[in-house]
Design an enzyme around this catalytic site. Structure first.
Site, PDB file in Angstrom:
ATOM      1  CE1 TYR A  81       3.593  14.030  11.187  1.00  0.00           C
ATOM      2  CE2 TYR A  81       3.709  15.038   9.028  1.00  0.00           C
ATOM      3  CZ  TYR A  81       3.013  14.302   9.969  1.00  0.00           C
ATOM      4  OH  TYR A  81       1.761  13.838   9.670  1.00  0.00           O
TER       5      TYR A  81
ATOM      6  CB  CYS B  78      -3.099  34.381  13.172  1.00  0.00           C
ATOM      7  SG  CYS B  78      -3.401  35.945  12.397  1.00  0.00           S
TER       8      CYS B  78
ATOM      9  CE1 TYR C  37      -0.304  10.397   4.073  1.00  0.00           C
ATOM     10  CE2 TYR C  37       1.918  10.213   3.219  1.00  0.00           C
ATOM     11  CZ  TYR C  37       0.753   9.622   3.645  1.00  0.00           C
ATOM     12  OH  TYR C  37       0.645   8.255   3.637  1.00  0.00           O
TER      13      TYR C  37
ATOM     14  CD  GLU D 157      -2.415  -1.235   2.781  1.00  0.00           C
ATOM     15  OE1 GLU D 157      -3.482  -1.826   2.895  1.00  0.00           O
ATOM     16  OE2 GLU D 157      -1.807  -0.723   3.751  1.00  0.00           O
ATOM     17  N   PRO D 158       1.592   1.520  -1.049  1.00  0.00           N
ATOM     18  CG  PRO D 158       2.570   1.579  -3.166  1.00  0.00           C
ATOM     19  CD  PRO D 158       1.721   0.720  -2.271  1.00  0.00           C
ATOM     20  N   GLY D 159       1.796   5.036  -0.592  1.00  0.00           N
ATOM     21  CA  GLY D 159       1.058   6.285  -0.782  1.00  0.00           C
ATOM     22  C   GLY D 159       2.012   7.379  -1.223  1.00  0.00           C
TER      23      GLY D 159
ATOM     24  NE  ARG E 247       4.514  15.413   5.282  1.00  0.00           N
ATOM     25  CZ  ARG E 247       5.817  15.233   5.236  1.00  0.00           C
ATOM     26  NH1 ARG E 247       6.597  16.133   4.633  1.00  0.00           N
ATOM     27  NH2 ARG E 247       6.375  14.182   5.780  1.00  0.00           N
TER      28      ARG E 247
HETATM   29  N1  LLP Z   1      -1.010   1.704   4.751  1.00  0.00           N
HETATM   30  C1  LLP Z   1      -1.375   2.102   5.974  1.00  0.00           C
HETATM   31  C2  LLP Z   1      -2.174   1.218   6.814  1.00  0.00           C
HETATM   32  C3  LLP Z   1      -0.981   3.366   6.440  1.00  0.00           C
HETATM   33  O1  LLP Z   1      -1.336   3.744   7.657  1.00  0.00           O
HETATM   34  C4  LLP Z   1      -0.233   4.215   5.606  1.00  0.00           C
HETATM   35  C5  LLP Z   1       0.177   5.552   6.052  1.00  0.00           C
HETATM   36  C6  LLP Z   1       0.100   3.759   4.319  1.00  0.00           C
HETATM   37  C7  LLP Z   1      -0.293   2.487   3.936  1.00  0.00           C
HETATM   38  C8  LLP Z   1       0.884   4.591   3.348  1.00  0.00           C
HETATM   39  O2  LLP Z   1       2.143   4.926   3.805  1.00  0.00           O
HETATM   40  P1  LLP Z   1       3.177   5.672   2.820  1.00  0.00           P
HETATM   41  O3  LLP Z   1       3.517   4.733   1.695  1.00  0.00           O
HETATM   42  O4  LLP Z   1       2.489   6.901   2.303  1.00  0.00           O
HETATM   43  O5  LLP Z   1       4.318   6.007   3.679  1.00  0.00           O
HETATM   44  N2  LLP Z   1       0.946  12.378   7.435  1.00  0.00           N
HETATM   45  C9  LLP Z   1       2.255  11.765   7.504  1.00  0.00           C
HETATM   46  C10 LLP Z   1       2.241  10.354   7.006  1.00  0.00           C
HETATM   47  C11 LLP Z   1       1.250   9.463   7.718  1.00  0.00           C
HETATM   48  C12 LLP Z   1       1.187   8.083   7.135  1.00  0.00           C
HETATM   49  C13 LLP Z   1       0.004   7.362   7.671  1.00  0.00           C
HETATM   50  N3  LLP Z   1      -0.171   6.034   7.169  1.00  0.00           N
HETATM   51  C14 LLP Z   1       3.252  12.623   6.748  1.00  0.00           C
HETATM   52  O6  LLP Z   1       2.863  13.671   6.240  1.00  0.00           O
HETATM   53  O7  LLP Z   1       4.432  12.292   6.681  1.00  0.00           O
END
Ligand code: LLP
Length: 431
Positions: A334, A361, A390, A290-292, A330
């Site tokens: 972070y 503000c 994100y 599940e890459p995002g 972000r």
């Molecule tokens: N699968 C699950 C169950 C997850 O919780 C996540 C991310 C992903 C896949 C995708 O992860 P990725 O490939 O995008 O790293 N808001 C934060 C990142 C939070 C990620 C939450 N879960 C940021 O801006 O860095």
């Protein structure tokens, strides 16, 4: 340049996917999110390819749409053969509206509501990843009412330290997500599934964290999970057919970042899974990833207009822009690092070190500190790079700032995929 799709034209303007950022800022106004479709499609293909080549296509890549959710992105990833991961009723609704087949949707969330689960079951979502025992009971009840059998996976905390920011670590025992392995909780959850006649347990899921550069924790998670599947077979006589190893590969935000190509990371994980299966004589599971961030992150940038430059002698120089934490929280959350450049003098040397301040503000409303930048003046266009993941999805109307538009570039041409919010949009739910 940070990524190869960024170039500078003869006017010294930054171009993304062949489109002139200064012209985009003039045409669509600022702040503006710009995404390069070719980069997104290539990321999808590199994941898809390795799944085909290293695992005979016995699995599915599901785009984690929390990174960026809107109708067009679901259409693009679907065209590339991907499924999707959604984490709320709103993401599920958007994916279905965009024509994503329900069976290719994985529904996550540690605190799904009854209504969200009812909706997912009604729509025949392919896999629901359950996070706690109460959810299993709710799901069974909903499935019984609707006369269905629901395919579930269990979210497991494999107890892995993912070497990333604490806020985006999710695989350790002290995490709000899922069932812990080491306490026996995960095995109890597997047993609980067996007591529910309207649930079909397909397999296990884990996600160890996000923005991870190191392959080792991913591969270790794969090994730990297969060993646990073997334990389930030994203890309960159940062979689970599926394993979902989540997302998490990191992207290049600044020059010093050196992530490995995603295909290589997935290849290493697949090898770890295959080896462990072979050692335990366990059938190779259908694999999901599940890459995002790594699908959309590098494709995006944000354009701002410089409102003013404020130099405080012996302290720092603030470059103040017309957006901020409302479109990119972000750094505030972070301390995330970004690279910025002046889009209308993109080839000029970076001779200043600045803090980019937003318009909200709040003193903490910064896009970054200690950032090398060309000398800029009010009216210049600033590009902040690698904002495809994100950013839009975590944007807000803080201070009642309307959300920016998102434009997608294909073959050097831009099309709007999300309209800029208007002041009317801002008050649309006010009574
Ligand atoms: N699968 C699950 C169950 C997850 O919780 C996540 C991310 C992903 C896949 C995708 O992860 P990725 O490939 O995008 O790293 N808001 C934060 C990142 C939070 C990620 C939450 N879960 C940021 O801006 O860095």
């Amino acid at each position: 340049m940070l990524t190869p799709n960024l170039t500078v034209n003869e006017q010294g303007h930054l171009c993304v996917g062949g489109a002139d950022c200064v012209q985009l800022a003039q045409q669509y106004q600022t702040p503006l999110y710009v995404m390069d479709e070719a980069v997104i499609r290539e990321s999808c293909r590199s994941y898809h390819r390795v799944m085909e080549e290293a695992y005979h296509g016995n699995g599915m890549i599901c785009y984690a749409s929390k990174a960026f959710s809107c109708k067009e992105i679901y259409r693009i990833v679907r065209e590339e053969g991907l499924g999707t991961d959604v984490v709320s009723g709103g993401e599920l609704y958007t994916a279905l509206q965009a024509g994503m087949p329900a069976e290719k949707i994985v529904f996550h969330g540690n605190s799904k509501t009854y209504a969200e689960l009812e909706y997912a079951v009604r729509e025949d979502v392919g896999r629901i990843v359950a996070d706690h025992l109460t959810e299993l009971a709710m799901l069974n009840e909903i499935a019984a009412v609707q006369g269905k059998t629901v395919s579930v996976m269990l979210r497991v905390k494999p107890g892995i330290d993912a070497h990333t920011h604490d806020f985006v670590q999710t695989g350790k025992i002290d995490s709000k997500f899922g069932f812990a392995l080491e306490t026996g909780e995960a095995l109890e959850a597997v047993k609980a599934c067996g007591t529910y006649s309207n649930l079909k347990l397909l397999g296990l899921h884990c996600h160890i964290g996000s923005q991870i550069f190191d392959t080792a924790p991913f591969a270790e998670a794969g090994r730990v999970m297969v060993r646990f599947m073997q334990q389930i077979r030994a203890d309960l006589g159940i062979v689970l057919p599926e394993l979902n190893l989540g997302g998490g590969p990191g992207i290049k935000y600044v020059q010093n970042d050196d992530p490995r190509p995603f295909g290589e990371i997935v290849n290493d994980i697949i090898w770890a899974v295959r080896e462990t299966c072979a050692a335990l004589d366990y059938p190779q599971p259908y694999l999901l990833f599940e890459p995002g961030r790594s699908i959309v992150g590098a494709s995006g940038l944000t354009l701002y207009r410089v409102a003013a430059v404020k130099t405080i002698p012996n302290v720092r120089t603030y470059v103040l822009v017309d957006g901020g934490m409302c479109d990119n929280p972000r750094y505030a959350l972070y301390q995330s690092q970004y690279e910025a450049l002046c889009a209308n003098h993109a080839a000029a040397p970076k001779d200043a070190v600045v803090t980019i301040g937003g318009k909200c503000c709040e003193s903490g409303d910064l896009i970054g500190e200690h950032m090398p930048l060309q000398t800029v003046v009010a009216g210049d266009i600033l590009a902040v790079l690698a904002t495809g993941a994100y950013n839009y999805s975590m944007s807000s109307n803080y201070n009642r700032n309307p959300r920016p538009a998102v434009v997608m570039i294909r073959d050097g041409e831009a099309r709007e995929i999300i309209r800029r919010e208007s002041y009317e949009d801002i008050v649309r739910n006010d009574l």
